[in-house]
Design a protein around this motif. Structure first.
Motif, PDB file in Angstrom:
ATOM      1  N   LEU A  76      -2.010  31.596  17.325  1.00 53.66           N
ATOM      2  CA  LEU A  76      -3.390  31.170  17.550  1.00 53.66           C
ATOM      3  C   LEU A  76      -4.096  30.753  16.256  1.00 53.66           C
ATOM      4  N   VAL A  77      -3.469  30.972  15.134  1.00 54.30           N
ATOM      5  CA  VAL A  77      -4.120  30.636  13.853  1.00 54.30           C
ATOM      6  C   VAL A  77      -3.137  29.849  12.989  1.00 54.30           C
ATOM      7  N   PRO A  78      -3.668  28.953  12.134  1.00 56.25           N
ATOM      8  CA  PRO A  78      -2.778  28.183  11.264  1.00 56.25           C
ATOM      9  C   PRO A  78      -2.365  29.002  10.046  1.00 56.25           C
ATOM     10  N   ARG A  79      -1.285  28.570   9.448  1.00 56.25           N
ATOM     11  CA  ARG A  79      -0.820  29.180   8.197  1.00 56.25           C
ATOM     12  C   ARG A  79      -1.316  28.304   7.042  1.00 56.25           C
ATOM     13  N   LEU A  80      -2.134  28.870   6.193  1.00 57.03           N
ATOM     14  CA  LEU A  80      -2.776  28.110   5.135  1.00 57.03           C
ATOM     15  C   LEU A  80      -1.974  28.079   3.837  1.00 57.03           C
ATOM     16  N   ASP A  81      -0.864  28.794   3.807  1.00 57.63           N
ATOM     17  CA  ASP A  81      -0.080  28.831   2.574  1.00 57.63           C
ATOM     18  C   ASP A  81       1.213  28.026   2.685  1.00 57.63           C
ATOM     19  N   LYS A  82       1.342  27.225   3.744  1.00 62.40           N
ATOM     20  CA  LYS A  82       2.578  26.477   3.938  1.00 62.40           C
ATOM     21  C   LYS A  82       2.245  25.067   4.421  1.00 62.40           C
ATOM     22  N   TYR A  83       2.740  24.058   3.692  1.00 61.44           N
ATOM     23  CA  TYR A  83       2.501  22.662   4.034  1.00 61.44           C
ATOM     24  C   TYR A  83       3.775  21.859   3.770  1.00 61.44           C
ATOM     25  N   PHE A  84       3.891  20.739   4.483  1.00 61.98           N
ATOM     26  CA  PHE A  84       4.935  19.761   4.196  1.00 61.98           C
ATOM     27  C   PHE A  84       4.253  18.460   3.776  1.00 61.98           C
ATOM     28  N   PHE A  85       4.681  17.936   2.632  1.00 62.34           N
ATOM     29  CA  PHE A  85       4.080  16.710   2.104  1.00 62.34           C
ATOM     30  C   PHE A  85       5.126  15.604   2.040  1.00 62.34           C
ATOM     31  N   GLN A  86       4.676  14.395   2.312  1.00 65.61           N
ATOM     32  CA  GLN A  86       5.526  13.218   2.148  1.00 65.61           C
ATOM     33  C   GLN A  86       4.679  12.113   1.514  1.00 65.61           C
ATOM     34  N   ASN A  87       5.192  11.552   0.422  1.00 57.96           N
ATOM     35  CA  ASN A  87       4.476  10.495  -0.297  1.00 57.96           C
ATOM     36  C   ASN A  87       5.378   9.275  -0.433  1.00 57.96           C
ATOM     37  N   GLN A  88       4.854   8.143  -0.088  1.00 58.18           N
ATOM     38  CA  GLN A  88       5.565   6.876  -0.273  1.00 58.18           C
ATOM     39  C   GLN A  88       4.755   6.012  -1.233  1.00 58.18           C
ATOM     40  N   VAL A  89       5.378   5.635  -2.345  1.00 57.35           N
ATOM     41  CA  VAL A  89       4.691   4.885  -3.389  1.00 57.35           C
ATOM     42  C   VAL A  89       5.318   3.505  -3.516  1.00 57.35           C
ATOM     43  N   LYS A  90       4.500   2.473  -3.499  1.00 58.40           N
ATOM     44  CA  LYS A  90       4.959   1.096  -3.704  1.00 58.40           C
ATOM     45  C   LYS A  90       4.397   0.606  -5.045  1.00 58.40           C
ATOM     46  N   TYR A  91       5.277   0.147  -5.911  1.00 56.74           N
ATOM     47  CA  TYR A  91       4.872  -0.370  -7.226  1.00 56.74           C
ATOM     48  C   TYR A  91       4.807  -1.888  -7.151  1.00 56.74           C
ATOM     49  N   ASN A  92       3.643  -2.424  -7.414  1.00 57.53           N
ATOM     50  CA  ASN A  92       3.382  -3.846  -7.218  1.00 57.53           C
ATOM     51  C   ASN A  92       3.456  -4.616  -8.537  1.00 57.53           C
ATOM     52  N   GLU A  93       3.798  -5.883  -8.408  1.00 55.70           N
ATOM     53  CA  GLU A  93       3.731  -6.784  -9.555  1.00 55.70           C
ATOM     54  C   GLU A  93       2.261  -7.056  -9.878  1.00 55.70           C
ATOM     55  N   GLN A  94       1.895  -6.834 -11.138  1.00 57.26           N
ATOM     56  CA  GLN A  94       0.505  -6.984 -11.555  1.00 57.26           C
ATOM     57  C   GLN A  94       0.171  -8.463 -11.779  1.00 57.26           C
ATOM     58  N   PRO A  95      -0.819  -9.015 -11.065  1.00 61.00           N
ATOM     59  CA  PRO A  95      -1.268 -10.369 -11.400  1.00 61.00           C
ATOM     60  C   PRO A  95      -1.748 -10.423 -12.852  1.00 61.00           C
ATOM     61  N   TYR A  96      -1.476 -11.539 -13.498  1.00 61.58           N
ATOM     62  CA  TYR A  96      -1.845 -11.674 -14.901  1.00 61.58           C
ATOM     63  C   TYR A  96      -2.387 -13.074 -15.161  1.00 61.58           C
ATOM     64  N   GLY A  97      -3.017 -13.229 -16.315  1.00 57.67           N
ATOM     65  CA  GLY A  97      -3.683 -14.485 -16.645  1.00 57.67           C
ATOM     66  C   GLY A  97      -2.979 -15.252 -17.747  1.00 57.67           C
TER      67      GLY A  97
ATOM     68  N   MET B  39       0.826  -1.199   0.000  1.00 58.55           N
ATOM     69  CA  MET B  39       0.000   0.000   0.000  1.00 58.55           C
ATOM     70  C   MET B  39       0.864   1.254   0.000  1.00 58.55           C
ATOM     71  N   SER B  40       0.501   2.212  -0.817  1.00 53.01           N
ATOM     72  CA  SER B  40       1.162   3.510  -0.817  1.00 53.01           C
ATOM     73  C   SER B  40       0.567   4.384   0.284  1.00 53.01           C
ATOM     74  N   ASP B  41       1.313   5.435   0.672  1.00 48.35           N
ATOM     75  CA  ASP B  41       0.868   6.279   1.779  1.00 48.35           C
ATOM     76  C   ASP B  41       1.301   7.709   1.518  1.00 48.35           C
ATOM     77  N   SER B  42       0.584   8.639   2.084  1.00 46.83           N
ATOM     78  CA  SER B  42       0.944  10.058   1.989  1.00 46.83           C
ATOM     79  C   SER B  42       0.647  10.740   3.321  1.00 46.83           C
ATOM     80  N   SER B  43       1.481  11.737   3.645  1.00 48.99           N
ATOM     81  CA  SER B  43       1.318  12.477   4.896  1.00 48.99           C
ATOM     82  C   SER B  43       1.399  13.971   4.611  1.00 48.99           C
ATOM     83  N   LYS B  44       0.762  14.731   5.485  1.00 48.48           N
ATOM     84  CA  LYS B  44       0.758  16.185   5.325  1.00 48.48           C
ATOM     85  C   LYS B  44       0.938  16.830   6.695  1.00 48.48           C
ATOM     86  N   ALA B  45       1.833  17.817   6.771  1.00 45.28           N
ATOM     87  CA  ALA B  45       2.050  18.570   8.009  1.00 45.28           C
ATOM     88  C   ALA B  45       1.712  20.035   7.770  1.00 45.28           C
TER      89      ALA B  45
END
Length: 249
Positions: free
Chosen positions: A167-188, A152-158
């Motif tokens: 007292l207030v969040p900053r809406l113009d600044k984010y940190f992103f992290q993405n982890q992608v897993k490439y799987n072997e495709q079952p075939y027939g 399973m792939s996953d993504s996170s946001k800070a």
């Protein structure tokens, strides 16, 4: 014995040049064996299924037919896709074994129909028709020889607070992290097919009459194998050939 019974040697009508082959000496190759624990990546059989498909279709014959002589059939698969719907986590990893899935299958039956027309001493006619089919089969855990593996792939946001106001969040600044897993495709893989078929004219024709529509009802038992490339590690014996000693050995 009379001279009339003597036979002359037979001369071949189409003589060709031939050479007698001499037998050659052969013996087993000496082998060197050593214990290893290799890691291999190979296709693994997930499931072998017989899927029954029922189709009905009308095929137009031009010119009209008076008698069907022969019908041959072949099956062509266009897709064999496994869609997982239930999972079992492998220890505490991000990988899962598939315990339930739907197996989508589609393709067509290629029919070759040979028939005679109403013309006297007419040539045999040939009609090729592709009869499409599609559907899915339900596979549960007990239907699998080996369970498919999927990561399973996953993504996170800070998010961050405002630099000037805690007292207030900053809406113009984010940190992103993405982890992608490439799987072997079952075939027939297509193993075979068994056809049960009833062909007839929707409107019954007289013995010397003709018909231009052939209605067919086909029950197809489709045999397919589902595979996925997986990685394994196991004890094994590595074997390499040994040559006789010479100036280099």
């Amino acid at each position: 014995m009379s001279d009339n019974c003597e036979q002359n040697p037979i001369t071949p009508a189409c003589e060709v040049t031939s050479h007698q082959q001499m037998p050659l000496h052969d013996e087993k190759i000496k082998l060197h064996k050593s214990k290893h624990t290799p890691t291999i990546k190979v296709p693994v059989v997930l499931a072998e299924r017989k899927i029954q498909i029922a189709v009905e279709s009308d095929i137009t014959l031009t010119p009209a037919a008076t008698e069907i002589k022969r019908v041959t059939k072949n099956v062509f698969l266009e897709q064999v896709k496994l869609v997982p719907v239930r999972f079992k986590q492998i220890d505490k990893t991000d990988f899962f074994e598939v315990t339930r899935a739907k197996l989508y299958v589609s393709g067509f039956i290629r029919k070759n129909i040979e028939y005679s027309s109403s013309a006297c001493n007419g040539a045999l006619r040939d009609r090729i028709a592709d009869v499409a089919f599609s559907g899915f089969a339900e596979l549960t855990e007990c239907d699998f020889h080996n369970l498919p593996v999927i990561g399973m792939s996953d993504s996170s946001k800070a998010q961050f607070l405002n630099d000037c106001n805690d007292l207030v969040p900053r809406l113009d600044k984010y940190f992103f992290q993405n982890q992608v897993k490439y799987n072997e495709q079952p075939y027939g893989e297509l193993l075979g097919a068994n056809f049960f078929e009833l062909d007839f004219s929707p409107i019954m024709a007289e013995p010397e009459g003709s018909f231009s529509t052939l209605r067919e009802k086909i029950v197809l038992d489709l045999y397919v194998k589902v595979l996925q490339v997986q990685q394994f590690k196991f004890p094994a014996t590595r074997i390499i050939p040994k040559f006789d000693e010479g100036t280099l050995g």
